[in-house]
Design an enzyme around this catalytic site. Structure first.
Site, PDB file in Angstrom:
ATOM      1  N   GLU A   1      -6.318   6.733  -1.333  1.00 41.39           N
ATOM      2  CA  GLU A   1      -6.268   5.552  -0.478  1.00 41.39           C
ATOM      3  C   GLU A   1      -6.833   4.327  -1.203  1.00 41.39           C
ATOM      4  OE1 GLU A   1      -4.673   5.213   2.372  1.00 41.39           O
ATOM      5  OE2 GLU A   1      -4.064   7.298   2.082  1.00 41.39           O
TER       6      GLU A   1
ATOM      7  N   HIS B   1       1.537   4.241  -2.871  1.00 40.40           N
ATOM      8  CA  HIS B   1       1.460   5.702  -2.734  1.00 40.40           C
ATOM      9  C   HIS B   1       2.632   6.359  -3.467  1.00 40.40           C
ATOM     10  CE1 HIS B   1      -1.921   6.622  -0.244  1.00 40.40           C
ATOM     11  NE2 HIS B   1      -1.515   5.923   0.799  1.00 40.40           N
TER      12      HIS B   1
ATOM     13  N   HIS C   1       0.836  -1.205   0.000  1.00 40.56           N
ATOM     14  CA  HIS C   1       0.000   0.000   0.000  1.00 40.56           C
ATOM     15  C   HIS C   1       0.871   1.256   0.000  1.00 40.56           C
ATOM     16  CE1 HIS C   1      -3.472   2.523   1.437  1.00 40.56           C
ATOM     17  NE2 HIS C   1      -2.477   3.205   1.985  1.00 40.56           N
ATOM     18  N   GLU C   2       1.896   1.275   0.857  1.00 40.87           N
ATOM     19  CA  GLU C   2       2.763   2.447   0.950  1.00 40.87           C
ATOM     20  C   GLU C   2       3.623   2.613  -0.304  1.00 40.87           C
ATOM     21  OE1 GLU C   2       2.128   4.511   3.139  1.00 40.87           O
ATOM     22  OE2 GLU C   2       0.906   3.211   4.406  1.00 40.87           O
TER      23      GLU C   2
END
Length: 304
Positions: free
Chosen positions: A228, A155, A151-152
């Protein structure tokens, strides 16, 4: 206390730098004064440039300093040489995901906090930072932690930090621009001040900036919520959809635990809590919505 001091010193330094930049730009391009009280006019071009210098300048400087601020704020320790099997796994997982996402290897750091959280920041897709809390490493399985890391990394690969900075810069520019116009006319027309900016201008400008800033923040928060969903999708691609869903389910169990992450970093965490004034001011969508979106995408993929 250390965080407060760091925050104040950083912002003071930013203001000084921006004042110097404005002085240089206004001198080089001959922009002149932004307001002429005797004539009752306001130079819109100069005012807009001034607003852009402070609006974009503050956001860009914050982005350039984001890794340094993040490390100092939470006490994150970058893993230079893994000293344990867990640190080795962490670095190797981020390295693999970064390669698959087509970005440079981020710095990997750990910070001491019981909260289950992680964040990514940095001014470039190839010079970023991924940090995880000790609470995440202690309370998540490897599969769940792998999804959070994905997920990071997502980003970073999506350029979310840069895009959010540009959006914030635009928003800040117009907030400052319109607040100064309102302040000028209130001071000039209502308080009949013809000598130069007075108390009416400063008070009105501050109030207008607060009101416009609150309204404008809904735009920034909307984008933050959308990013997100995209980062969750990236985590699902890099680690596996079921792992990403399991990670979000784990976060639901710890939702009520108070956060010790500095306010300026919370928008970059893996999850955020409800806004004080409702959904419009939430930086993250509710976890149930994120899980539902991942399951819906899985169903669409199976049908296809």
């Amino acid at each position: 206390m250390k965080r407060i001091g760091l925050f104040l010193l950083t912002n003071l330094a930013v203001i000084v730098v921006l004042m110097i930049v404005w002085f240089v730009i206004s001198s080089v391009f001959g922009l002149g004064r932004t307001m002429d009280y005797q004539a009752g006019t306001i130079n819109l071009t100069s005012t807009l440039v001034l607003a852009a210098v402070f609006g974009f300048g503050g956001s860009l400087i914050s982005l350039l300093m984001s890794k340094w601020i993040a490390k100092k704020s939470v006490g994150a320790q970058v893993i230079e040489q893994p000293s344990s099997e867990g640190e080795r796994w962490l670095v190797e997982t981020v390295q693999r995901q970064a390669r698959e996402a087509g970005i440079g290897m981020p710095e990997v750091a750990i910070y001491d906090s019981p909260e289950i959280n992680a964040f990514a920041t940095g001014a470039s897709r190839n010079k970023a930072l991924v940090a995880v809390s000790t609470g995440l490493l202690s309370n998540m399985t490897r599969d769940e932690a792998e999804a959070v890391l994905g997920h990071e990394v997502g980003h970073i690969a999506n350029g979310d930090m840069i895009t959010l900075t540009l959006i914030q810069g635009v928003v800040n520019t117009f907030v400052i621009f319109f607040a100064r116009i309102v302040g000028f006319f209130v001071d000039r027309m209502i308080f009949k001040n013809e000598e130069g900016p007075g108390i009416g201008f400063f008070v009105t400008t501050i109030v207008a900036e607060i009101i416009f800033g609150i309204l404008a923040s809904t735009i920034v928060m909307w984008f933050s919520r959308q990013r997100e969903f995209r980062a969750d999708d990236a985590g699902a691609r890099l680690a596996g959809r079921e792992k990403m869903i399991a990670a979000l389910e784990r976060l639901k169990l710890n939702y009520d635990r108070p956060s010790d992450m500095p306010a300026q970093m919370q928008a970059f965490g893996i999850f955020g809590r409800g806004g004080k004034f409702g959904r419009l001011f939430m930086s993250h969508p509710p976890l149930d919505e994120r899980i539902a979106a991942l399951r819906a995408a899985k169903g669409q993929a199976q049908v296809a």
